[in-house]
Design an enzyme around this catalytic site. Structure first.
Site, PDB file in Angstrom:
ATOM      1  N   TRP A 104      40.265  40.996  42.489  1.00 46.63           N
ATOM      2  CA  TRP A 104      40.596  40.569  43.855  1.00 46.63           C
ATOM      3  C   TRP A 104      39.562  41.056  44.846  1.00 46.63           C
ATOM      4  O   TRP A 104      39.191  40.337  45.777  1.00 46.63           O
ATOM      5  CB  TRP A 104      42.004  41.017  44.237  1.00 46.63           C
ATOM      6  CG  TRP A 104      43.044  40.245  43.497  1.00 46.63           C
ATOM      7  CD1 TRP A 104      43.959  40.744  42.601  1.00 46.63           C
ATOM      8  CD2 TRP A 104      43.280  38.823  43.541  1.00 46.63           C
ATOM      9  NE1 TRP A 104      44.725  39.724  42.105  1.00 46.63           N
ATOM     10  CE2 TRP A 104      44.336  38.538  42.661  1.00 46.63           C
ATOM     11  CE3 TRP A 104      42.692  37.781  44.238  1.00 46.63           C
ATOM     12  CZ2 TRP A 104      44.825  37.235  42.467  1.00 46.63           C
ATOM     13  CZ3 TRP A 104      43.167  36.484  44.038  1.00 46.63           C
ATOM     14  CH2 TRP A 104      44.221  36.232  43.171  1.00 46.63           C
ATOM     15  N   ASP A 174      43.268  45.157  51.384  1.00 48.29           N
ATOM     16  CA  ASP A 174      44.125  44.165  50.743  1.00 48.29           C
ATOM     17  C   ASP A 174      45.185  44.948  49.957  1.00 48.29           C
ATOM     18  O   ASP A 174      44.900  45.525  48.925  1.00 48.29           O
ATOM     19  CB  ASP A 174      43.297  43.278  49.808  1.00 48.29           C
ATOM     20  CG  ASP A 174      44.156  42.296  49.010  1.00 48.29           C
ATOM     21  OD1 ASP A 174      45.388  42.264  49.215  1.00 48.29           O
ATOM     22  OD2 ASP A 174      43.584  41.564  48.175  1.00 48.29           O
ATOM     23  N   LYS A 198      54.255  39.434  45.876  1.00 52.52           N
ATOM     24  CA  LYS A 198      54.183  40.406  44.797  1.00 52.52           C
ATOM     25  C   LYS A 198      55.347  41.391  44.939  1.00 52.52           C
ATOM     26  O   LYS A 198      56.101  41.611  44.024  1.00 52.52           O
ATOM     27  CB  LYS A 198      52.852  41.162  44.811  1.00 52.52           C
ATOM     28  CG  LYS A 198      51.611  40.281  44.889  1.00 52.52           C
ATOM     29  CD  LYS A 198      51.422  39.431  43.656  1.00 52.52           C
ATOM     30  CE  LYS A 198      50.391  38.328  43.831  1.00 52.52           C
ATOM     31  NZ  LYS A 198      49.014  38.764  43.952  1.00 52.52           N
TER      32      LYS A 198
HETATM   33  C1  LIG Z   1      47.895  37.968  44.385  1.00 50.22           C
HETATM   34  C2  LIG Z   1      46.828  38.673  45.092  1.00 50.22           C
HETATM   35  C3  LIG Z   1      45.963  37.996  45.973  1.00 50.22           C
HETATM   36  C4  LIG Z   1      46.042  36.496  46.193  1.00 50.22           C
HETATM   37  O1  LIG Z   1      47.171  36.172  46.919  1.00 50.22           O
HETATM   38  P1  LIG Z   1      47.490  34.665  47.367  1.00 50.22           P
HETATM   39  O2  LIG Z   1      48.676  34.821  48.244  1.00 50.22           O
HETATM   40  O3  LIG Z   1      47.734  33.882  46.120  1.00 50.22           O
HETATM   41  O4  LIG Z   1      46.289  34.148  48.104  1.00 50.22           O
HETATM   42  C5  LIG Z   1      44.996  38.733  46.612  1.00 50.22           C
HETATM   43  N1  LIG Z   1      44.874  40.051  46.438  1.00 50.22           N
HETATM   44  C6  LIG Z   1      45.687  40.741  45.608  1.00 50.22           C
HETATM   45  C7  LIG Z   1      45.510  42.212  45.453  1.00 50.22           C
HETATM   46  C8  LIG Z   1      46.682  40.078  44.911  1.00 50.22           C
HETATM   47  O5  LIG Z   1      47.495  40.752  44.086  1.00 50.22           O
END
Ligand SMILES: *Cc1c(COP(=O)(O)O)cnc(C)c1O
Length: 364
Positions: A104, A174, A198
């Site tokens: 990511w 993030d 998540k």
């Molecule tokens: C799932 C995830 C993303 C992507 O998320 P979307 O909502 O599908 O764009 C980005 N960063 C991390 C750490 C993730 O677990």
């Protein structure tokens, strides 16, 4: 199938059963409103109360200081990969520092390159992203526009225990896959973003927590929706927000406050749960091989391998027969990944641990 299985999906992922039951009970008519949350206008008092409640609960759970704004946006974490550099980097001379700890972080960095100059502060590629940088490993530019990190790499299963020290440079994080899993010292960050699906709610809403002074960097030339300052001015109501997703997020936050007892209690439970699985990995005599170095192990996504692909396939098939679903690792890493977010009950993790021990006895 009316019985619920244990869902180890990386996302969208398991939600607390009381939250689902409450949403189901109130779906046709919100108490005192007489309409479904799916039907009410976002400009009316019913949704206004939900939005403010969700915001207030996040402020309480994370002790968000008064000089931060909480936004509810769409487009997922992926849009933030672009929106962050559009607002904080575009048309600047400075570069942004990216810490690459996994898939990511790499994707975030790729998108930032489209908006401005990017420097790699650290890259775990040579070790297959099985570890995190120590303070001495980071090459940080004191004049950087910001430093970007990924608190929990969902695919590789490595998680920061503490924030890197970036001095005066704003730290952008993030936190998609560990948001609300533990307390956070918000004041250490310039901006935190997390898609909800998540650990915090359903797909469709992304939370952005941003320090107010950073909003001044947003250019008027940006499309309205993509402008953090405008989104903050409009209190996430620049356009129709994802009302149902925000409603469920509010219920999840309420569950954390009233049934779990806050984020410190949640963190303690998450430690217990992940430790249970890692202990089985460590006691397996090498039958199960953890991907992450022990000091960097994620409490959210436990990644490990079995000796052969055949055993892995057998493991996944047998797990499903026992009601343990979605344990397949990401295609880029392979192996097994058990995502054990806040809402995964201890019983699910116990069942997984027992199954792992039994499977090793049979095949080890
Ligand atoms: C799932 C995830 C993303 C992507 O998320 P979307 O909502 O599908 O764009 C980005 N960063 C991390 C750490 C993730 O677990």
């Amino acid at each position: 199938m009316t019985q619920r299985v244990f869902n180890f999906s990386p996302g969208p992922a398991v939600l607390p059963l009381p939250v689902l039951e409450r949403a189901q009970r109130d779906l046709v008519s919100l108490p005192g409103v007489g309409m479904s949350v799916l039907e009410v206008t976002h400009r009316g008092p019913a949704f206004e109360a939900i939005l403010q409640s969700a915001k207030q609960r996040l402020v309480e759970l994370l002790r968000i200081p008064a000089n931060y704004r909480v936004l509810f946006l769409q487009g997922g974490a992926r849009l933030q990969f672009s929106m962050v550099p559009m607002n904080l980097l575009r048309a600047r001379e400075q570069a942004a520092d990216y810490i690459l700890t996994g898939s990511w972080g790499k994707s975030a960095c790729q998108e930032a390159r489209k908006e401005g100059r990017v420097q790699i502060a650290w890259d775990g590629r040579d070790h297959g992203y099985d570890r995190l940088p120590g303070p001495a490993d980071l090459v940080l530019d004191p004049a950087a526009a910001y430093v970007h990190m990924t608190s929990n790499e969902t695919i590789e299963g490595v998680q920061f225990r503490a924030e890197p020290d970036t001095g005066q440079v704003p730290l952008v994080c993030d936190a998609s896959s560990d948001f609300l899993s533990r307390p956070l010292p918000i004041a250490r960050y310039g901006l935190i973003y997390a898609c909800a699906q998540k650990n915090a709610g359903p797909a469709g809403v992304t939370v952005v927590i941003v320090r107010e002074d950073l909003l001044e960097r947003s250019s008027d030339a940006l499309p309205g929706y993509l402008n953090f300052r405008l989104q903050a001015q409009e209190d996430s109501m620049y356009n129709t927000p994802p009302t149902f997703a925000i409603y469920v997020l509010d219920l999840v936050a309420q569950w954390l406050q009233e049934e779990i007892g806050g984020l410190a209690a949640m963190q303690w439970l998450n430690q217990e749960k992940s430790q249970l699985v890692y202990a089985v990995v460590d006691a397996s005599g090498g039958f199960y091989q953890g991907h992450a170095q022990p000091a960097c192990r994620s409490l959210m996504n436990v990644t490990f391998r079995l000796p052969t692909e055949e055993l892995q396939a057998g493991f996944l098939a047998e797990a499903e027969q026992r009601g343990l679903y979605n344990l397949k690792g990401h295609r880029s890493v392979g192996g097994i990944r058990a995502s054990i977010y806040n809402a995964m009950p201890l019983a699910g993790v116990t069942a997984l641990g027992e199954f792992m021990q039994q499977f090793r006895r049979q095949h080890g």
